[in-house]
Every structure is written in C-alpha cells, then in structure tokens.
Design a protein around this motif. Structure first.
Motif, PDB file in Angstrom:
ATOM      1  N   ASP A 171       0.832  -1.207   0.000  1.00  7.44           N
ATOM      2  CA  ASP A 171       0.000   0.000   0.000  1.00  7.44           C
ATOM      3  C   ASP A 171       0.865   1.256   0.000  1.00  7.44           C
ATOM      4  O   ASP A 171       0.577   2.225  -0.701  1.00  7.44           O
ATOM      5  CB  ASP A 171      -0.941   0.000   1.203  1.00  7.44           C
ATOM      6  CG  ASP A 171      -2.014  -1.077   1.104  1.00  7.44           C
ATOM      7  OD1 ASP A 171      -2.309  -1.522  -0.035  1.00  7.44           O
ATOM      8  OD2 ASP A 171      -2.541  -1.464   2.160  1.00  7.44           O
ATOM      9  N   ALA A 172       1.926   1.247   0.786  1.00  2.75           N
ATOM     10  CA  ALA A 172       2.827   2.402   0.840  1.00  2.75           C
ATOM     11  C   ALA A 172       3.516   2.615  -0.502  1.00  2.75           C
ATOM     12  O   ALA A 172       3.656   3.757  -0.967  1.00  2.75           O
ATOM     13  CB  ALA A 172       3.855   2.209   1.951  1.00  2.75           C
ATOM     14  N   LEU A 173       3.931   1.534  -1.127  1.00  2.00           N
ATOM     15  CA  LEU A 173       4.573   1.634  -2.433  1.00  2.00           C
ATOM     16  C   LEU A 173       3.601   2.167  -3.480  1.00  2.00           C
ATOM     17  O   LEU A 173       3.939   3.039  -4.278  1.00  2.00           O
ATOM     18  CB  LEU A 173       5.132   0.275  -2.858  1.00  2.00           C
ATOM     19  CG  LEU A 173       5.855   0.228  -4.199  1.00  2.00           C
ATOM     20  CD1 LEU A 173       7.044   1.176  -4.202  1.00  2.00           C
ATOM     21  CD2 LEU A 173       6.305  -1.190  -4.494  1.00  2.00           C
ATOM     22  N   ARG A 174       2.383   1.648  -3.462  1.00  2.00           N
ATOM     23  CA  ARG A 174       1.358   2.105  -4.409  1.00  2.00           C
ATOM     24  C   ARG A 174       1.069   3.592  -4.199  1.00  2.00           C
ATOM     25  O   ARG A 174       0.942   4.356  -5.147  1.00  2.00           O
ATOM     26  CB  ARG A 174       0.089   1.273  -4.245  1.00  2.00           C
ATOM     27  CG  ARG A 174      -0.964   1.602  -5.305  1.00  2.00           C
ATOM     28  CD  ARG A 174      -2.115   0.628  -5.295  1.00  2.00           C
ATOM     29  NE  ARG A 174      -1.603  -0.692  -5.658  1.00  2.00           N
ATOM     30  CZ  ARG A 174      -1.891  -1.819  -5.003  1.00  2.00           C
ATOM     31  NH1 ARG A 174      -2.702  -1.805  -3.980  1.00  2.00           N
ATOM     32  NH2 ARG A 174      -1.386  -2.965  -5.385  1.00  2.00           N
ATOM     33  N   GLU A 175       0.969   4.028  -2.948  1.00  5.39           N
ATOM     34  CA  GLU A 175       0.720   5.433  -2.640  1.00  5.39           C
ATOM     35  C   GLU A 175       1.876   6.316  -3.133  1.00  5.39           C
ATOM     36  O   GLU A 175       1.666   7.388  -3.697  1.00  5.39           O
ATOM     37  CB  GLU A 175       0.529   5.607  -1.129  1.00  5.39           C
ATOM     38  CG  GLU A 175       0.176   7.018  -0.729  1.00  5.39           C
ATOM     39  CD  GLU A 175      -0.011   7.148   0.773  1.00  5.39           C
ATOM     40  OE1 GLU A 175       0.411   8.190   1.298  1.00  5.39           O
ATOM     41  OE2 GLU A 175      -0.563   6.214   1.396  1.00  5.39           O
TER      42      GLU A 175
END
Length: 173
Positions: free
Chosen positions: A5-9
């Motif tokens: 999720d952090a990478l996608r954000e």
C-alpha cells in the motif's frame, strides 16, 4: 500488506507530481554553469547534450579560446573555452580542468560547437531568481543578470546571439 500500500501510494504521488510538472507553464529555464568564479545561465532550449570534457584535439593557428575539436556521438564540434572567451581566465596549456564539462549547442542553432565550462551547477527557473538592474554596457549575447536567494549573481547568455557575435566567428589566430 502495508508495504504494498505504501509503495502504491508513493507511485501515485510521483505520477501526480510528474503530471503537474508537465502541465505547469515554464517562464524560462536555464542550465546553470560556472566558469571561473562567474555563474552563467544557458537557456535550456539552446543547450544540447552535456558530457565530460576529454579527448580534445588541438586546432593549430586558432584563437586562444578555441581549445580544440571534440567528437560527440560521431559529430565533430569546435570547443570554445567559455572562461577564456569571456575574459574570466587567461588561456593556458592545460585548457581542460578537472571536472570540466562540454555543453554542446542545441541542433536548432545549426552550429557544431560545444562550450567548455568548469562545472555544472544545476537547473534554474525564473521563479528562483530576481532580475538585477544593469548599468554597465554588455554584449548582445549577455542580455540580463539575475540573483538567487543566496545572493549569488548569474549572468544570462543567449547562445544564438553568441554564435552570431563577430568575435566568436573570428577563430583564426
């Protein structure tokens, strides 16, 4: 999966910032270089490829600021020592100094020439600089002076006007 999720954000934020940068109109953009102690601004639209200065072939019977010829991607370019041409330094036997770079003129200028500069100093935008009033007479190729937030002054060079200057065109010693 918090890492996914952090990478996608992060990817979404980067994509958003890149799109905003593409859509934002640019007043002016320059490649900032240093020659001697002088800071110079070269218009991005007039500057081309940049490469480390090496393997210059000397040109006999040339003026002191024409330091040689360089092969840049199979194209021969006359190399002008910008510091010497502008009177910031005297010509020396070792024209190429450590860290020196070649800034090749943009193909739109239709000249096979590269400028030898001491150091690259990054990119500058008009919003980062304030105009400095000029009182001294200046050549046509040096139309403006700017000052950055730290108080350093930068002289703008118009490369199209530079290559049309009669002194620039007279390369015979």
């Amino acid at each position: 999966m918090p890492n996914k999720d952090a990478l996608r954000e992060l990817q979404l934020r980067l994509a958003s910032r890149l799109q905003a940068a593409r859509e934002r109109p640019r007043d002016a953009g320059w490649l900032a270089v240093e020659c001697g102690s002088a800071g110079l601004l070269l218009p991005l639209g007039q500057a081309g490829e940049i490469q480390a200065a090496r393997d210059l072939t000397p040109v006999p019977h040339a003026t002191r600021w024409l330091v040689g010829v360089a092969n840049v991607r199979g194209q021969l370019n006359a190399v002008l020592d910008l510091s010497v041409f502008l009177g910031l330094r005297t010509a020396s036997a070792t024209a190429v100094r450590g860290g020196a770079q070649l800034v090749v003129m943009n193909a739109s200028l239709r000249t096979n020439c590269a400028l030898l500069v001491d150091r690259l100093a990054g990119l500058r935008d008009a919003e980062q600089l304030q105009p400095v009033p000029l009182s001294d007479p200046r050549p046509a190729f040096a139309p403006a002076r700017w000052q950055d937030a730290s108080g350093r002054q930068w002289d703008e060079l118009d490369l199209a006007a530079l290559i049309a200057d009669p002194v620039f065109l007279d390369v015979a010693a």
